[in-house]
Design an enzyme around this catalytic site. Structure first.
Site, PDB file in Angstrom:
ATOM      1  N   ARG A 128       0.821  -1.238   0.000  1.00  0.00           N
ATOM      2  CA  ARG A 128       0.000   0.000   0.000  1.00  0.00           C
ATOM      3  C   ARG A 128       0.841   1.269   0.000  1.00  0.00           C
ATOM      4  NH1 ARG A 128      -3.188  -3.138   3.578  1.00  0.00           N
ATOM      5  NH2 ARG A 128      -4.993  -3.952   2.480  1.00  0.00           N
ATOM      6  N   GLU A 131       9.960  18.723 -24.844  1.00  0.00           N
ATOM      7  CA  GLU A 131       9.224  19.037 -23.602  1.00  0.00           C
ATOM      8  C   GLU A 131       9.753  20.338 -22.994  1.00  0.00           C
ATOM      9  OE1 GLU A 131       6.583  17.472 -22.516  1.00  0.00           O
ATOM     10  OE2 GLU A 131       6.675  15.365 -23.110  1.00  0.00           O
ATOM     11  N   LYS A 171       7.340  23.306 -13.539  1.00  0.00           N
ATOM     12  CA  LYS A 171       6.524  22.117 -13.242  1.00  0.00           C
ATOM     13  C   LYS A 171       6.115  22.101 -11.774  1.00  0.00           C
ATOM     14  CE  LYS A 171       5.289  17.549 -14.150  1.00  0.00           C
ATOM     15  NZ  LYS A 171       5.462  16.313 -14.841  1.00  0.00           N
ATOM     16  N   ARG A 194      -3.114  21.776 -14.392  1.00  0.00           N
ATOM     17  CA  ARG A 194      -2.048  20.839 -14.767  1.00  0.00           C
ATOM     18  C   ARG A 194      -2.190  20.339 -16.198  1.00  0.00           C
ATOM     19  NH1 ARG A 194       0.834  16.077 -11.139  1.00  0.00           N
ATOM     20  NH2 ARG A 194       2.239  15.386 -12.791  1.00  0.00           N
ATOM     21  N   ASN A 222       0.034  19.306 -20.929  1.00  0.00           N
ATOM     22  CA  ASN A 222      -0.326  18.386 -22.004  1.00  0.00           C
ATOM     23  C   ASN A 222      -0.321  19.031 -23.374  1.00  0.00           C
ATOM     24  OD1 ASN A 222      -2.288  15.740 -22.355  1.00  0.00           O
ATOM     25  ND2 ASN A 222      -1.221  15.944 -20.407  1.00  0.00           N
ATOM     26  N   HIS A 274       0.147  11.937 -28.462  1.00  0.00           N
ATOM     27  CA  HIS A 274      -0.169  10.579 -27.975  1.00  0.00           C
ATOM     28  C   HIS A 274      -0.884   9.769 -29.055  1.00  0.00           C
ATOM     29  CE1 HIS A 274       0.053  11.524 -23.395  1.00  0.00           C
ATOM     30  NE2 HIS A 274       1.154  10.951 -23.809  1.00  0.00           N
ATOM     31  N   HIS A 314       8.772   9.840 -27.550  1.00  0.00           N
ATOM     32  CA  HIS A 314       7.624  10.599 -27.042  1.00  0.00           C
ATOM     33  C   HIS A 314       7.732  12.095 -27.388  1.00  0.00           C
ATOM     34  CE1 HIS A 314       4.461  11.892 -24.344  1.00  0.00           C
ATOM     35  NE2 HIS A 314       5.323  12.648 -23.659  1.00  0.00           N
TER      36      HIS A 314
HETATM   37  P1  NAD Z   1      13.314   6.028 -21.674  1.00  0.00           P
HETATM   38  O1  NAD Z   1      13.125   5.842 -20.227  1.00  0.00           O
HETATM   39  O2  NAD Z   1      12.918   4.910 -22.570  1.00  0.00           O
HETATM   40  O3  NAD Z   1      14.831   6.441 -21.944  1.00  0.00           O
HETATM   41  C1  NAD Z   1      15.237   6.646 -23.275  1.00  0.00           C
HETATM   42  C2  NAD Z   1      16.479   5.808 -23.621  1.00  0.00           C
HETATM   43  O4  NAD Z   1      17.626   6.403 -23.025  1.00  0.00           O
HETATM   44  C3  NAD Z   1      16.426   4.391 -23.112  1.00  0.00           C
HETATM   45  O5  NAD Z   1      17.024   3.551 -24.063  1.00  0.00           O
HETATM   46  C4  NAD Z   1      17.269   4.459 -21.850  1.00  0.00           C
HETATM   47  O6  NAD Z   1      17.816   3.219 -21.485  1.00  0.00           O
HETATM   48  C5  NAD Z   1      18.336   5.425 -22.271  1.00  0.00           C
HETATM   49  N1  NAD Z   1      19.004   6.174 -21.216  1.00  0.00           N
HETATM   50  C6  NAD Z   1      18.467   6.695 -20.099  1.00  0.00           C
HETATM   51  N2  NAD Z   1      19.361   7.462 -19.472  1.00  0.00           N
HETATM   52  C7  NAD Z   1      20.516   7.401 -20.188  1.00  0.00           C
HETATM   53  C8  NAD Z   1      21.782   8.000 -20.056  1.00  0.00           C
HETATM   54  N3  NAD Z   1      22.044   8.879 -19.095  1.00  0.00           N
HETATM   55  N4  NAD Z   1      22.723   7.698 -20.970  1.00  0.00           N
HETATM   56  C9  NAD Z   1      22.447   6.848 -22.007  1.00  0.00           C
HETATM   57  N5  NAD Z   1      21.253   6.289 -22.202  1.00  0.00           N
HETATM   58  C10 NAD Z   1      20.293   6.565 -21.291  1.00  0.00           C
HETATM   59  O7  NAD Z   1      12.490   7.290 -22.202  1.00  0.00           O
HETATM   60  P2  NAD Z   1      12.240   8.749 -21.609  1.00  0.00           P
HETATM   61  O8  NAD Z   1      12.121   9.614 -22.796  1.00  0.00           O
HETATM   62  O9  NAD Z   1      13.184   9.087 -20.532  1.00  0.00           O
HETATM   63  O10 NAD Z   1      10.815   8.588 -20.940  1.00  0.00           O
HETATM   64  C11 NAD Z   1       9.685   8.254 -21.689  1.00  0.00           C
HETATM   65  C12 NAD Z   1       8.633   7.735 -20.738  1.00  0.00           C
HETATM   66  O11 NAD Z   1       8.291   8.758 -19.800  1.00  0.00           O
HETATM   67  C13 NAD Z   1       7.350   7.336 -21.423  1.00  0.00           C
HETATM   68  O12 NAD Z   1       6.922   6.107 -20.896  1.00  0.00           O
HETATM   69  C14 NAD Z   1       6.369   8.434 -21.043  1.00  0.00           C
HETATM   70  O13 NAD Z   1       5.041   7.983 -20.977  1.00  0.00           O
HETATM   71  C15 NAD Z   1       6.882   8.815 -19.688  1.00  0.00           C
HETATM   72  N6  NAD Z   1       6.519  10.166 -19.264  1.00  0.00           N
HETATM   73  C16 NAD Z   1       5.961  10.303 -18.030  1.00  0.00           C
HETATM   74  C17 NAD Z   1       5.638  11.556 -17.563  1.00  0.00           C
HETATM   75  C18 NAD Z   1       5.096  11.710 -16.169  1.00  0.00           C
HETATM   76  O14 NAD Z   1       4.656  12.793 -15.803  1.00  0.00           O
HETATM   77  N7  NAD Z   1       5.164  10.671 -15.356  1.00  0.00           N
HETATM   78  C19 NAD Z   1       5.891  12.687 -18.349  1.00  0.00           C
HETATM   79  C20 NAD Z   1       6.461  12.513 -19.605  1.00  0.00           C
HETATM   80  C21 NAD Z   1       6.776  11.251 -20.058  1.00  0.00           C
HETATM   81  N1  GLY Z   2       3.713  15.231 -18.003  1.00  0.00           N
HETATM   82  C1  GLY Z   2       2.480  15.868 -17.685  1.00  0.00           C
HETATM   83  C2  GLY Z   2       2.208  15.960 -16.248  1.00  0.00           C
HETATM   84  O1  GLY Z   2       3.035  15.636 -15.435  1.00  0.00           O
HETATM   85  O2  GLY Z   2       1.140  16.370 -15.867  1.00  0.00           O
END
Ligand code: NAD
Ligand code: GLY
Length: 369
Positions: A124, A188, A230, A244, A248, A255, A268
């Site tokens: 939890r 972003e 943020k 918030r 988006n 998306h 993304h």
């Molecule tokens: P990712 O986590 O897939 O990382 C991208 C690539 O970079 C991967 O291959 C990873 O292994 C590699 N990598 C990471 N750090 C590295 C480093 N320092 N050096 C070399 N390689 C490295 O992708 P991302 O773009 O970081 O994240 C995308 C995800 O985030 C999606 O699932 C998306 O939905 C999510 N997201 C969430 C939010 C939120 O508010 N929670 C906001 C935006 C995106």
């Molecule tokens: N990435 C959008 C949010 O955190 O609301």
């Protein structure tokens, strides 16, 4: 080192930004309230990031005198699933990890979102720490407590709002980040300029060359401004009841494009860049945004080297994706539309015809990518 604070209704936590944070994690963790009660750590990372930074992080965590367990997931968005979360949960149960175990996420948004989701449901809820290593994770996903896994019917559909105890971002991890990932994160970053801060938008454009070259001093400033924006937005509206949603901007079409191309074609941030173009054109069509400002947004994204063309897919597929957008209520479609650079509005009741008209003004990319 720079420290910012995120304050939501039920939690307050620091974001620390530095260039050698990984080595001193033990000292940073000691400043987290009640962290002295933690008995051990579960470090979650992936097969790409752990070989780069895992040893440094494990050694720093061990300096606290606590046991460090670690679990590695394969690299890729396709592993941000319920099944993978269940595997981590099974590992935690087999190791008899308790509510005094802190989960540490080391990686990009995939690792961070999955780790936060696991932390939110294991026993939890257990404490968790974000150590984001991609630009996208540093400026966006690690801050604000949105944690989730994907479902085959849509991205991030199963999740929670669950804030971390702290976010430690070491800008020097960006040195190993592939160029394409840096650029995707920059989409972003530019988004923050368009939705909130025209001066920042101009700052980015003026410093394009050093940013693209990976200048860590400028990137540190970029992280600071994005995280401050943020933190402000999330502090006002943690659960996305209103404001918030502006984070988006570009994501409604973005998306939908990711979904229509089965998450294979775009990072993304790349899909968000195309989505920002679509939303700017829509805003112009609906007379919210002046043509000159629309052109500035599109030309800027292009100058950064971000994609601005649509993929060659039928409009109906894009519309189907928009129906799964979390802002859509029944047939009522909502878009975040810029009214000038630095300001946006949340507009509901957007018709499919209006979207189709705006998208028809965009160039279409070739099939070969
Ligand atoms: P990712 O986590 O897939 O990382 C991208 C690539 O970079 C991967 O291959 C990873 O292994 C590699 N990598 C990471 N750090 C590295 C480093 N320092 N050096 C070399 N390689 C490295 O992708 P991302 O773009 O970081 O994240 C995308 C995800 O985030 C999606 O699932 C998306 O939905 C999510 N997201 C969430 C939010 C939120 O508010 N929670 C906001 C935006 C995106
Ligand atoms: N990435 C959008 C949010 O955190 O609301």
């Amino acid at each position: 080192m720079i420290e910012l604070v995120v304050k939501t209704t039920n939690s307050t936590y620091p974001i620390q930004i530095g260039d050698d944070l990984l080595f001193n994690l033990d000292q940073q963790i000691a400043t987290i309230p009640h962290s002295d009660k933690w008995t051990d750590f579960l470090l979650l990372s992936n097969e790409t990031v752990f070989p780069l930074y895992g040893e440094t992080v494990v050694q720093a965590l061990q300096k606290t005198g606590k046991t460090v367990h670690y679990y590695l997931i394969p690299d890729g968005e396709q592993y941000k699933t319920w099944d993978m979360a269940n595997q981590v949960l099974s590992f935690a149960l087999e190791k008899r990890l308790s509510r005094q175990t802190a989960l540490v996420a080391l990686g990009g948004g995939v690792v961070g979102d999955l780790a936060g989701f696991v932390a939110s449901i294991y026993l939890r809820g257990i404490p968790f720490i974000q150590i984001p290593t991609t630009l996208l994770a540093q400026v966006d996903s690690s801050v604000g407590g949105k944690v989730a896994v994907n479902h085959e019917l849509g991205k991030n559909m199963i999740g929670s709002f669950y804030q971390p105890e702290a976010v430690f971002m070491d800008v020097s991890t960006l040195k190993t980040l592939p160029e394409r990932e840096l650029l995707a994160g920059l989409a972003e970053v530019i988004k923050y300029g368009i939705i909130w801060d025209q001066e920042f938008f101009n700052f980015l454009n003026q410093h394009r060359t050093p940013i693209l070259a990976g200048d860590l001093t400028i990137l540190g400033k970029v992280l600071e401004r994005c995280c401050a924006i943020k933190a402000e937005v999330v502090g006002i509206d943690e659960r996305e009841q209103g404001l918030r949603a502006i984070l988006n901007y570009g994501h409604t079409v973005g998306h939908a494009l990711e979904r229509a191309t089965k998450y294979q074609r775009y990072r993304h941030g790349e899909a968000v860049a195309i989505g920002m173009v679509a939303a700017a054109l829509l805003a112009e069509d609906l007379q919210f945004l002046a043509t000159e400002q629309t052109n500035t947004i599109i030309e800027s994204l292009q100058a950064w080297g971000l994609p601005i063309k649509l993929p060659p897919i039928p409009f109906e597929q894009i519309l189907e994706g928009i129906a799964y957008d979390k802002k859509t209520r029944g047939s009522n479609i909502t878009f975040i539309l810029p009214t000038e650079i630095g300001k946006v509005r949340i507009i509901s009741g957007i018709t499919p015809e209006a979207i189709k008209t705006a998208l028809a003004r965009m160039d279409v990319d070739s099939l070969s990518k």
